[in-house]
Scaffold this motif. Structure first.
Motif, short mmCIF file in Angstrom:
data_model
loop_
_atom_site.label_atom_id
_atom_site.label_comp_id
_atom_site.label_asym_id
_atom_site.label_seq_id
_atom_site.Cartn_x
_atom_site.Cartn_y
_atom_site.Cartn_z
N ARG A 60 -14.86 -19.01 49.02
CA ARG A 60 -14.74 -19.95 48.59
C ARG A 60 -15.39 -21.35 49.07
O ARG A 60 -15.33 -21.30 50.42
CB ARG A 60 -13.10 -20.60 48.48
CG ARG A 60 -12.86 -21.36 47.22
CD ARG A 60 -11.19 -21.65 47.15
NE ARG A 60 -11.03 -22.90 47.52
CZ ARG A 60 -9.95 -23.75 47.87
NH1 ARG A 60 -8.83 -22.62 48.09
NH2 ARG A 60 -9.57 -24.76 47.99
N GLU A 112 3.22 -30.69 37.73
CA GLU A 112 3.34 -29.78 39.00
C GLU A 112 4.88 -30.13 39.46
O GLU A 112 5.34 -31.28 39.34
CB GLU A 112 2.34 -30.24 39.81
CG GLU A 112 1.06 -30.00 39.46
CD GLU A 112 0.00 -30.96 40.22
OE1 GLU A 112 -1.13 -29.99 40.37
OE2 GLU A 112 0.28 -31.91 40.58
N THR A 113 5.26 -29.15 40.18
CA THR A 113 6.46 -29.79 40.60
C THR A 113 6.61 -29.36 42.15
O THR A 113 6.18 -28.36 42.63
CB THR A 113 7.80 -28.96 40.04
OG1 THR A 113 8.35 -28.16 40.86
CG2 THR A 113 7.21 -28.40 38.85
N GLU A 114 7.27 -30.41 42.89
CA GLU A 114 7.51 -30.04 44.37
C GLU A 114 8.67 -30.28 44.74
O GLU A 114 9.20 -31.50 44.59
CB GLU A 114 6.64 -30.76 45.17
CG GLU A 114 5.26 -30.48 45.15
CD GLU A 114 4.55 -31.90 44.74
OE1 GLU A 114 3.41 -31.65 44.23
OE2 GLU A 114 5.08 -32.72 44.80
N ASP A 115 9.78 -29.36 45.40
CA ASP A 115 10.74 -29.92 45.65
C ASP A 115 11.83 -30.70 44.87
O ASP A 115 12.03 -31.97 44.88
CB ASP A 115 10.58 -30.98 47.00
CG ASP A 115 11.90 -31.35 47.78
OD1 ASP A 115 12.02 -32.40 48.44
OD2 ASP A 115 12.98 -30.53 47.60
N GLN A 116 11.93 -30.18 43.62
CA GLN A 116 12.65 -30.70 42.59
C GLN A 116 12.00 -32.19 42.01
O GLN A 116 12.81 -32.65 41.15
CB GLN A 116 14.17 -31.08 43.11
CG GLN A 116 14.88 -29.79 43.50
CD GLN A 116 16.10 -30.22 44.11
OE1 GLN A 116 16.18 -31.27 44.53
NE2 GLN A 116 16.58 -28.92 44.47
N LYS A 117 11.09 -32.48 42.34
CA LYS A 117 10.28 -33.72 41.95
C LYS A 117 9.21 -33.14 40.73
O LYS A 117 8.46 -32.28 41.30
CB LYS A 117 9.73 -34.54 43.02
CG LYS A 117 10.90 -35.07 43.96
CD LYS A 117 10.07 -36.13 44.91
CE LYS A 117 9.48 -35.62 45.91
NZ LYS A 117 9.42 -36.52 47.07
N ILE A 154 5.46 -33.97 39.27
CA ILE A 154 4.55 -35.11 39.03
C ILE A 154 3.58 -35.00 37.86
O ILE A 154 3.36 -33.65 37.49
CB ILE A 154 3.41 -34.95 40.25
CG1 ILE A 154 4.05 -35.25 41.48
CG2 ILE A 154 2.14 -35.72 39.84
CD1 ILE A 154 3.30 -35.25 42.64
N SER A 163 -4.93 -38.47 36.04
CA SER A 163 -4.24 -39.82 36.30
C SER A 163 -2.69 -39.66 36.43
O SER A 163 -2.12 -39.42 35.22
CB SER A 163 -4.77 -40.71 35.64
OG SER A 163 -4.19 -42.08 35.98
N GLU A 164 -2.19 -39.96 37.55
CA GLU A 164 -0.64 -39.86 37.29
C GLU A 164 0.04 -40.85 36.63
O GLU A 164 -0.35 -42.12 36.71
CB GLU A 164 -0.18 -39.97 39.13
CG GLU A 164 1.24 -39.57 39.20
CD GLU A 164 1.78 -39.65 40.33
OE1 GLU A 164 1.04 -39.62 41.41
OE2 GLU A 164 3.18 -39.48 40.58
N VAL A 165 0.99 -40.23 35.91
CA VAL A 165 2.05 -41.79 35.28
C VAL A 165 3.53 -41.33 35.62
O VAL A 165 3.78 -40.14 35.80
CB VAL A 165 1.96 -41.46 33.57
CG1 VAL A 165 0.47 -41.91 33.04
CG2 VAL A 165 2.00 -39.87 33.16
N GLN A 194 -0.77 -22.97 36.63
CA GLN A 194 -0.30 -21.68 37.19
C GLN A 194 0.31 -20.88 36.44
O GLN A 194 1.12 -20.01 36.90
CB GLN A 194 0.76 -22.04 38.44
CG GLN A 194 -0.34 -22.63 39.67
CD GLN A 194 -0.72 -23.91 39.63
OE1 GLN A 194 -0.10 -24.91 39.05
NE2 GLN A 194 -1.84 -24.31 39.85
#
Lengths: 256, 357, 322
Positions: free
Chosen positions: B101, B199-204, B206, B239-241, B260
């Motif tokens: 890669r 996407e999720t990290e740690d119960q948050k 995005i 773009s994040e909202v 994923q």
């Protein structure tokens, strides 16, 4: 009555990795006196002051305070030793009043702020040093001589018993020097012990009743000014021919 | 005797001279790539390298062609899923993954390729150095439908499979038109649609919306919907909202994209979320995990037509049915990747059932 | 005179807080709709907006305070809480924590703090080995340590990328409060509030650290305990904030300088003003970050932009920054 004094008991000191500056120093400084530290640069005057302050500890021997028959290490004085450095770096622009208040620190508990009493004490000192007109001035706005006085005021706010000063006269003009000398004498009269370093033997001759002269190779002599400030001693320690004239009405130092 | 020898020698010379003068059979072709560059080829490319961002999608497009597996020399190791699908198509594909890669000119040159295919965005980083080394580089884009048709023809040109290229484009156009026809017959009010990559990290969580000029945005509108985020994301890229913005839009229909393959799980979680419960899309049960078999169907990849059709189905369930989509999948994989019905049934369909409910 | 200014600032804080509660991308009808039965708005208002505004308030005062304390301890008005690489290291530690302890947040904060302290120690050790001006060598060491950990964050992000385990690198380098919830807020308060209380009571004595060492000694700072306690408290403050909001710059640098302009250099006065100003400033920045455009804009962009403007204003208005 046994007089109170500061005692040097066979004190030696050298900064790590360097040679010994002070070796086997033993002498007494009575309290309520004015002692000048005289000597060429590098002979250890500042070091001696630092030892008295307790900021550094001797490699050998000890420095003690003898008070009313009891002797205890000078490091236990706890805020009663005031120190005025030669130059001070003040990175923030305090007002004169705020700055002097800092001197009250030894009397204020760690998690407290200054009290009414602290305010009264600092006000009194401000008055006695003729600084009232500058109370709200910032340190950056006042003259060198005034700053010196402010710094002394801060030291006095500590209500110290012993006051150490590192070359307080060096950058002062004649007028301010006279003022400072007068101030020091007043302090001495109130029972404080003042020890300060200076370059000027004539100043010592004129104003200090005691002095300690320091020279190369750990040489020193301590005692009454009359006895120490003599031609031979000075010539010896300063390594240049000097004549001391010490007669009534005529005190002078002649450098050949 | 001397005469015969001289004639023979003369003949030999003449003959060899003629041989020398005869034009040697050479391969001359000029390819015009997505950047309008003319790439001159002196032999048919048979050692092709595909590398860089979105190489998996380019590889998938390449494998639409018959001779691709023989002519591909090396590929770059990237995401897991792409390899699995391609492995199904080309059992020898693992041997082709020779490049790590992020490989660049230094790793490519020793393999001695006769062509490198890159996305236009890779020109500065990988392309230019290769061009300077006189290695033929062809840039493609595949970012919207017209580009897909154009760039497929470029691939057809490279692989000398012009007919196949034509087939692919007409098949796409045919499927596209079929859906369009169904949409037009039952003209209903267009739903407002929101695509969110989650996407999720740690119960948050995005959430991001796609760029206004991307394929996803285009397809939503062509499948009979109003893309609510269009004015909002004129700048490029995802773009994040935040949740307030999502709530403000309160789209009739929400697609959750996750590369994923976790979209179905995420949708379930969101449907039970205290705040999401209040959104129209959740209340009407119109929040969907974006369809995914080996790759998500929302990307500029051969499966785009499936994504488009599936969106048309979701946005207009009265005009298009599940069966329509299931049939399309069968037709598509047969025509495009030459997969038999049993393979489709065993491998593809199970992956897709979740998304067709 | 001072009391009036302080009351004015407190009023300003309350006003900005209340206004911030009313600002957000959700604009369907009545801003006070959370009082009525608009359930969606209620949910958004109470579950997302309020904790986010309060988080901005908290990290704003926290970062400003850490900046002030660092400036005093290092006797430099241009320092901030992230000095000596602490910010980048805390960011790295937090990223590492996320990678290793997927989702378990107490570890993320511990790692952030641990690496923050590590950076501090390394910088001090390195600067000890550099010959010459002490302050300069500290700054140089800090720059180097900062760069190393910044690269570290890049490496972690690259390694974690295929699976997208880490918040975007943009989050770490420019900060964001997009993920604010009550849970995060309370977890952060547990660390930050006690530290603020500590510095509140210490607010006068902190001045001593601005003095030359020997003077401070004569005035009662006899050992390094208070120095280390203050320094570590400041690092803990900075790193726990970074672990939840990413690296948000400029607050620790500019707010204390403004506070001193308003209240003077005595920390017993400048600390309260610093806390108030930091909160107000950061809330305003986050209002813009989350509501100006449909897409989220990183918080650090506004703190840098507005902070830099304020910095220029400061430079123009004063000859000396003190």
């Amino acid at each position: 009555m046994k007089s109170n004094s500061i005692r040097f008991n066979n004190v030696s000191f050298g900064y790590s990795g360097r040679k010994i500056i002070i070796k086997n120093f033993s002498f007494e400084i009575p309290t309520g006196s004015r002692t000048a530290l005289l000597g060429l640069n590098g002979t250890g005057k500042t070091t001696l002051l630092m030892l008295l302050l307790g900021y550094i500890a001797p490699l050998e021997g000890k420095i003690t305070l003898l008070k009313d028959g009891q002797e205890f290490p000078i490091t236990e004085m706890n805020g009663a030793v005031g120190y005025l450095s030669q130059n001070e770096n003040i990175p923030f622009d305090y007002t004169m009043q705020e700055f002097i208040m800092l001197g009250r620190a030894p009397h204020i508990l760690k998690f407290n702020v200054p009290s009414e009493y602290d305010f009264k004490v600092s006000q009194k000192i401000i008055q006695s040093l003729d600084l009232a007109s500058l109370a709200y001035s910032k340190l950056g706005e006042i003259s060198g001589g005034e700053l010196q006085r402010v710094r002394i005021a801060r030291t006095l706010a500590q209500e110290p018993e012993i006051i150490l000063m590192d070359e307080p006269m060096t950058h002062l003009d004649i007028k301010n020097k006279k003022y400072l000398n007068g101030l020091i004498n007043n302090l001495k009269e109130t029972g404080k012990t003042i020890i300060y370093s200076t370059h000027d033997p004539l100043d010592v001759l004129n104003f200090s009743d005691r002095c300690i002269i320091m020279g190369k190779n750990n040489k020193f002599e301590a005692g009454e000014t009359e006895r120490i400030i003599r031609s031979k001693t000075l010539s010896d320690f300063f390594e240049i021919p000097i004549t001391v004239i010490n007669e009534k009405g005529n005190k002078s130092i002649v450098v050949h | 005797m001397k005469k015969i020898v001289s004639i023979l020698i003369g003949a030999v010379f003449l003959f060899s001279g003629c041989l020398y003068l005869k034009p040697s059979p050479s391969y001359q072709k000029t390819i015009i790539d997505a950047l309008g560059r003319e790439v001159k080829l002196s032999n048919e490319p048979s050692k092709i390298i595909i590398i860089g961002k979105q190489a998996p999608m380019l590889m998938n497009f390449m494998y639409l062609f018959e001779t691709a597996d023989k002519k591909l020399l090396a590929l770059e190791k990237r995401s897991q899923s792409a390899d699995e699908f391609l492995r199904m198509i080309d059992t020898n594909i693992d041997k082709k993954f020779k490049l790590e890669r992020g490989a660049g000119a230094e790793q490519i040159v020793p393999l001695n390729p006769d062509m490198v295919i890159l996305k236009t965005s890779m020109r500065d980083t990988i392309g230019k150095p290769l061009e300077d080394l006189s290695i033929p580089v062809v840039y493609v884009e595949f970012e919207n439908i017209d580009q897909i048709y154009r760039d497929l023809k470029i691939f057809a040109d490279i692989l000398n499979e012009a007919q196949r290229g034509e087939e692919l484009v007409s098949s796409y156009q045919m499927y596209y038109q079929e859906i369009q026809n169904k949409l037009n017959t039952n003209a209903t009010e267009k739903p407002t649609v929101l695509i969110l990559q989650a996407e999720t990290e740690d119960q948050k969580y995005i959430f991001k919306v796609p760029a206004a000029n991307w394929l996803q945005t285009d397809m939503v509108e062509q499948a009979g919907g109003i893309a609510v985020w269009k004015e909002a994301n004129q700048a490029g890229g995802w773009s994040e909202v935040n949740m307030e913005q999502i709530s403000n839009w309160n789209a009739d229909l929400i697609y959750i994209v996750n590369y994923q393959g976790q979209a179905p799980e995420l949708v379930e979680k969101l449907m039970n979320d205290e705040i999401w419960k209040n959104l129209n899309a959740v209340k009407d049960n119109r929040i969907y995990a974006f369809a995914f078999d080996f790759l998500s169907w929302d990307q500029p990849d051969p499966r785009w037509i499936l994504g488009y059709s599936w969106m048309a189905f979701r946005q207009n369930p009265q005009s298009i049915s599940v069966t329509d989509i299931q049939n399309l999948i069968k037709e598509y994989y047969k025509n495009f990747f030459n997969l038999g019905e049993s393979v489709i049934g065993e491998k593809i369909n199970p992956m897709v059932t979740d998304y067709l409910n | 005179m001072k009391k009036k200014k302080l009351t004015g600032l407190i009023a300003c804080l309350i006003l900005v807080t209340l206004l911030s509660f009313l600002i957000g991308r959700y604009q369907n009808g009545n801003p006070f709709g959370f009082l009525t039965s608009n359930n969606l708005y209620q949910q958004l208002f109470f579950q997302l907006r309020i904790p986010r505004v309060l988080t901005a308030l908290l990290i704003g005062s926290g970062l400003a305070l850490a900046g002030l304390v660092t400036q005093i301890i290092f006797q430099n008005p241009l320092a901030d809480g992230g000095l000596l690489g602490v910010s980048q290291a805390a960011g790295f530690g937090a990223a590492l924590g996320i990678l290793i302890f997927r989702g378990n947040s107490i570890w993320v904060q511990l790692f952030a703090f641990g690496f923050g302290v590590l950076a501090l120690i390394i910088s001090i050790l390195i600067s000890g080995k550099i010959r010459g001006n002490k302050i300069l060598s500290l700054i140089l060491a800090g720059i180097a340590v900062s760069a190393v950990f910044s690269a570290g964050i890049g490496i972690l992000k690259y390694l974690a990328d295929p699976i997208d385990q880490l918040p975007a690198i943009v989050f770490w380098l420019l900060g964001s409060l997009a993920g604010s919830t009550w849970q995060v807020l309370i977890r952060t308060m547990i660390i930050i509030v006690p530290i603020m209380i500590f510095f509140w009571f210490y607010r006068w004595r902190l001045n001593l650290h601005a003095m030359d060492k020997e003077i401070a000694f004569s005035l009662g700072l006899k050992n390094k305990i208070e120095l280390w306690a203050s320094l570590l408290a400041s690092v803990l403050l900075t790193s726990s904030i970074i672990s939840i909001s990413g690296i948000v710059g400029w607050i620790g640098l500019i707010i204390p300088n403004y506070a001193r302009m308003i209240a003077g250099s005595d920390t017993s006065n400048s600390i309260p003003v610093t806390l108030l100003l930091g909160a107000i400033f950061t809330m305003i920045c986050d209002d813009l970050a989350r509501a100006l455009l449909p897409g989220e804009i990183p918080l650090g962009i506004f703190t840098a932009f507005l902070g830099a403007l304020m910095f220029i204003g400061l430079l123009i208005n004063k000859e000396k920054i003190t």
